[in-house]
Motif scaffolding. Sequence first.
Motif: not given
Length: 486
Positions: A359, A362-363, A371
């Motif tokens: 996550a 992805a953020a 995310w």
Amino acid sequence: MLLIDPVRMLPGLVLPLVGVLLFGGFSSRSFLWAALGVLGTVVFAVVRWATFSYLIAGDRMEIKRSLISRSIRTIPLERIRGVDISTPPMHRLLGLAVLKLDTGASGGDEQEGELDGVTLTEAERLKAVLLRNRATAARPAAAPEAAEEGAPPQDAERVIIRVPRRWLLYGPLSGAYLLTPFALAGGAIGLAFQWGEQLGLGRDAAWSAGQWLWGHPGLLLAAAVLFVVAMPLVGGVMYTVFNWDFTLKERDGYLVAERGLINRRSVSLEAGRVRGYEIADALAERWAGVVRVWAIVTGLGDSQTRGQLLPDVPRGVATQVTDAAIGPFTTPLRPHPPVARDRRLFRAIAPWAGVALAASVAAVTIGSGVWWTLAVIALLLAGVGVPLGNDRYRSLGHAYDGMRLSVRSGSLRRSQAVFERRAVVGWRIRQTWFQRRAGVVTLVAGVGAGEGGYSALDVSNAQAVAFSAEVTPDWIEPFLVPGPEH
């Protein structure tokens, strides 16, 4: 039974009958077909009742059915392990009961004898006859007239414990009934999708209602809060219905457990076949100091239901009951190797840490705040995994006191089995690829009772060999190789 059987079949006929009435336009022909369907259930019940009989003759019981093909099931009385008497709501209103015979078959209820619809007096009389010792049970049962005029005297019984009603408040702690509101809601949603069009609500009525609710987050949040509040309340009600007035008795060499508010059940377990007990507690139960207890009985099918000795009761009370009914076990459990703790910590932390890492990547890549929120939640859950993994390790253990052995495992649901050495019929050592890398094994004690086997998880090779050799030295020593450990 001519009333009970048709009513019991009606739930399966509701949807076809509604479909006939709706698609037929509520015409006289539709009502005729619906009436024929109901009449068919009555005819089936009449034929089923008229072609069923049972007989106790000598040392056996015969159950005869000839609905379509003739069937005679013979059950030797010496094979009967226990008798289960239940009184569902309609049976109770009519003074009837369902009597089931536990013959040690492992294939389910269809392999056991069942008398559905005998009078409650007849069920108690048959129970007294079937559970006598072999010499007494071998005699033919008395005629019905003689049984009604002078029924055999009831055997002396001793009440071991009658669970106080205030202890029913412990029920929601087990978690077994907490998901009842979700099950009810799921069933309602399923009916809405199935019957929406048939009831004239339109093909997309259910979807439209869901979309409308999704568009009103306040109502959605209120519904979620309502479900959270309803979980312990509905769970407590369901627990009370199933375990109302739970009473454990000792009668003529049998342990008799009676319970239930709507469907009253009486289960008899032959004390001579009891080989131990299993104590289970969930995390909330452990904090409250309460446990549940099941008997480990040879040849008992469905032990998680029929073998229950106690619902949620304080641990001290459960210890007193098991000590009196089965025998005490006070030997401390032996700890498992530290690598077992490492394995539990890894399982509890690594998955959430992986989600947090993914996550976070992805953020950074996408730049969405969602995310980052997911990454924080995953990190918090990974942190919770530390005490959870340590607790799972502390719950591991095994022991032997010369007569009984015990194994324990679990955290969210911790279970400890205590059973006699004579119940062990074999050993099995199981090792996965990951266990081979860690140098641990799972030692399974094969038991001809209860679940059929109880496992000591993640013990070292030396512990597995030493423990099995200590319990059954004559079986293990021929397989031991002198010299250094291989």
